[in-house]
Design an enzyme around this catalytic site. Sequence first.
Site, PDB file in Angstrom:
ATOM      1  N   ILE A  61       0.849  -1.193   0.000  1.00  0.00           N
ATOM      2  CA  ILE A  61       0.000   0.000   0.000  1.00  0.00           C
ATOM      3  C   ILE A  61       0.884   1.242   0.000  1.00  0.00           C
ATOM      4  O   ILE A  61       1.612   1.507   0.949  1.00  0.00           O
ATOM      5  CB  ILE A  61      -0.962  -0.009   1.202  1.00  0.00           C
ATOM      6  CG1 ILE A  61      -1.872  -1.235   1.127  1.00  0.00           C
ATOM      7  CG2 ILE A  61      -1.801   1.276   1.219  1.00  0.00           C
ATOM      8  CD1 ILE A  61      -2.830  -1.391   2.287  1.00  0.00           C
ATOM      9  N   HIS A  62       0.801   1.989  -1.085  1.00  0.00           N
ATOM     10  CA  HIS A  62       1.579   3.220  -1.266  1.00  0.00           C
ATOM     11  C   HIS A  62       0.706   4.201  -2.023  1.00  0.00           C
ATOM     12  O   HIS A  62      -0.475   3.948  -2.248  1.00  0.00           O
ATOM     13  CB  HIS A  62       2.892   2.918  -2.006  1.00  0.00           C
ATOM     14  CG  HIS A  62       2.692   2.263  -3.324  1.00  0.00           C
ATOM     15  ND1 HIS A  62       2.457   2.970  -4.474  1.00  0.00           N
ATOM     16  CD2 HIS A  62       2.645   0.948  -3.665  1.00  0.00           C
ATOM     17  CE1 HIS A  62       2.296   2.122  -5.489  1.00  0.00           C
ATOM     18  NE2 HIS A  62       2.401   0.892  -5.020  1.00  0.00           N
ATOM     19  N   GLY A  63       1.242   5.307  -2.448  1.00  0.00           N
ATOM     20  CA  GLY A  63       0.467   6.373  -3.071  1.00  0.00           C
ATOM     21  C   GLY A  63      -0.458   5.934  -4.189  1.00  0.00           C
ATOM     22  O   GLY A  63      -1.657   6.223  -4.161  1.00  0.00           O
TER      23      GLY A  63
END
Length: 163
Positions: free
Chosen positions: A13-15
């Site tokens: 989970i990142h930008g």
Amino acid sequence: MIINLVRIDDRLIHGQVTTVWTKEAKAERIIVVSDEVANDEIRATLVKQAAPPGTKVSVVSIEKAVAVYKNIKYEHDTVFYLFTNPTDVLRLIQAGVPIKNVNIGGMSFKAGKKQITKAVSVDENDVSAFRKMHDIGVNLYLKVVITDPFVDFIKLLEQEFPY
């Protein structure tokens, strides 16, 4: 359980996942499926904290993901599965979870891996898992960001690793 999106992205989970892929998935829950991450309390906590507001996130082992998938209690839940590698996806499929499409988003370069695109590096284990998924009819496509065109991943892989 209704699988809306399956993505391999070792950053989890990142930008891009938070702002774009979660919306694209239209899922009630993100399920990170990884024995490694599930057994690392700090990493699992960080992954959950990075989730978009209002989105439920679970970090589970492969065994638990199979059990949850098969639990009638969750049969109408919509999910976005996130994986760090193709071997874990293959293990879930082999345990009976019917995954038909896999989006390959990012697999970092590390020692022993060969970079095949700007965002994807693979080793022999990865290549083997991708080939096995392809052989059983799983659609594998490269799409790092939502605006990228679909790229048939197995064709790309075969250019670098001919049979």
